[in-house]
Design a protein around this motif. Structure first.
Motif, short mmCIF file in Angstrom:
data_model
loop_
_atom_site.label_atom_id
_atom_site.label_comp_id
_atom_site.label_asym_id
_atom_site.label_seq_id
_atom_site.Cartn_x
_atom_site.Cartn_y
_atom_site.Cartn_z
N VAL A 39 1.49 51.33 -38.06
CA VAL A 39 0.91 52.15 -37.00
C VAL A 39 0.27 51.31 -35.91
O VAL A 39 -0.24 51.84 -34.93
CB VAL A 39 -0.11 53.16 -37.57
N GLY A 40 0.28 49.98 -36.08
CA GLY A 40 -0.23 49.09 -35.04
C GLY A 40 -1.75 49.05 -34.95
O GLY A 40 -2.30 48.84 -33.86
N TRP A 71 -12.78 39.49 -36.02
CA TRP A 71 -11.49 39.42 -36.70
C TRP A 71 -11.18 38.02 -37.19
O TRP A 71 -11.62 37.03 -36.64
CB TRP A 71 -10.38 39.89 -35.75
N GLY A 72 -10.39 37.98 -38.27
CA GLY A 72 -9.87 36.71 -38.76
C GLY A 72 -10.78 35.95 -39.69
O GLY A 72 -10.55 34.77 -39.94
N HIS A 109 -3.08 38.47 -41.22
CA HIS A 109 -3.73 38.21 -39.94
C HIS A 109 -3.19 36.93 -39.31
O HIS A 109 -2.84 36.91 -38.12
CB HIS A 109 -5.25 38.10 -40.16
N ARG A 110 -3.11 35.86 -40.09
CA ARG A 110 -2.66 34.58 -39.56
C ARG A 110 -1.21 34.63 -39.06
O ARG A 110 -0.84 33.92 -38.13
CB ARG A 110 -2.81 33.48 -40.62
N HIS A 111 -0.42 35.48 -39.69
CA HIS A 111 0.98 35.61 -39.28
C HIS A 111 1.15 36.58 -38.11
O HIS A 111 2.29 36.83 -37.68
CB HIS A 111 1.83 36.08 -40.47
N GLY A 112 0.06 37.11 -37.60
CA GLY A 112 0.12 37.97 -36.42
C GLY A 112 0.59 39.38 -36.68
O GLY A 112 0.94 40.10 -35.72
#
Length: 307
Positions: free
Chosen positions: A94-95, A211-212, A142-145
């Motif tokens: 869902v982005g 984030w992250g 998260h790291r993989h976008g």
């Protein structure tokens, strides 16, 4: 444009996150298997968190998802990782961004220093290894976008609807009956107040700056469990020394022979047998948010159980 803040899971924490979002006038949605009732201002949708397709439909239009769902404590090893992976996958579809209700298990036994976000991860339990692996999976996404992720790692919490200690401590204190604690009376411990944990998760979701990484939300100043019990007893309006019982590891192991939850609690008893001090300075400074005063937090919790 996605605008919904969706909470997955209607337990004590998920319900508290919903209340915090509604209080901030965010477009709020609760997603749960049973469609539990929530405060006015929150939409409710039914979906099973383990059904990625159904969950994605329920999360449609979400900007931020708050992952507060979990299986029963004794089913963690069989179900928890798959459940959270389903939440991650549905959130990606869902982005949306994702705030995960994590914990401190991956840091393992205390090592004569307060736990912070920078403490070495050295799990000393099966559940600690599980939570470490789940957190790694979320941060890898998260790291993989694939999406933006933030982890919230509170200490053991108390508050309205959290029955693991609510019924055995706060409800019993309100009736003047002995309160049941785990571990030692003289062990220092840092507790988190459930509404503070919920408010911190919402701050992570709406701020855009967290984030992250993992964050430790505001915790109460460390005090011995015996002193905590006495504060609860007095705020409940009881006189004299607090009436308490402290369950030690040998007793927990015996109870674990017949109780699934006590069987799982046994490996975590180190958290209540030794000083367990947690430092939330980084979050408090970054988000200008401290813990609710202890007596106020206790009073709110007792009032909920009395009602």
């Amino acid at each position: 444009m996605n605008t919904v803040h969706a909470v997955v899971g209607a337990g004590a924490l998920g319900s508290a996150v919903v209340r915090a979002l509604v209080a901030r006038d965010r477009e709020t949605r609760l997603v749960s298997r049973r469609g539990s009732e929530q405060p006015p201002g929150a939409e409710v949708r039914m979906a099973d968190a383990t059904d990625t397709d159904g969950l994605a439909r329920a999360l449609d239009g979400s900007a931020v998802v708050y992952q507060c769902a979990q299986p029963a404590y004794w089913r963690w090893h069989d179900e928890f990782a798959a459940l959270q992976q389903s939440v991650i996958d549905a959130t990606v579809r869902v982005g949306a961004d994702l705030v995960v209700a994590d914990n401190l298990y991956m840091y393992g036994a205390p090592r004569n220093a307060a736990l912070t976000e920078d403490s070495v991860e050295a799990p000393s339990s099966r559940k600690g290894h599980l939570r470490q692996a789940m957190a790694t999976t979320a941060m890898d996404a998260h790291r993989h976008g694939l999406l933006r992720v933030a982890l919230s790692r509170p200490s053991h919490y108390f508050g309205a609807g959290y029955d693991r200690n609510g019924k055995s401590v706060f409800a019993t204190a309100a009736r003047g009956r002995p309160m049941q604690f785990l571990g030692r009376a003289d062990a220092l411990h840092s507790f988190s107040f459930l509404p503070d944990v919920a408010e911190a998760m919402v701050s992570l979701g709406v701020s855009g700056t967290g984030w992250g990484r993992a964050w430790i939300p505001p915790v109460q100043a460390a005090l011995t469990q015996g002193d905590f019990a006495q504060r609860i007893w007095e705020v409940a309006g009881q006189q004299g020394a607090a009436r308490t019982r402290f369950l030690r590891p040998p007793q927990a192991r015996v109870l674990g022979l017949v109780s699934p939850i006590m069987r799982e609690v046994s490996e975590m008893m180190y958290e209540f047998e030794h000083p367990y001090v947690v430092d939330s300075t980084r979050f408090e400074q970054a988000f200008s948010m401290g813990p609710t005063p202890l007596d106020d937090a206790i009073e709110q919790t007792i009032a909920w159980y009395r009602s």
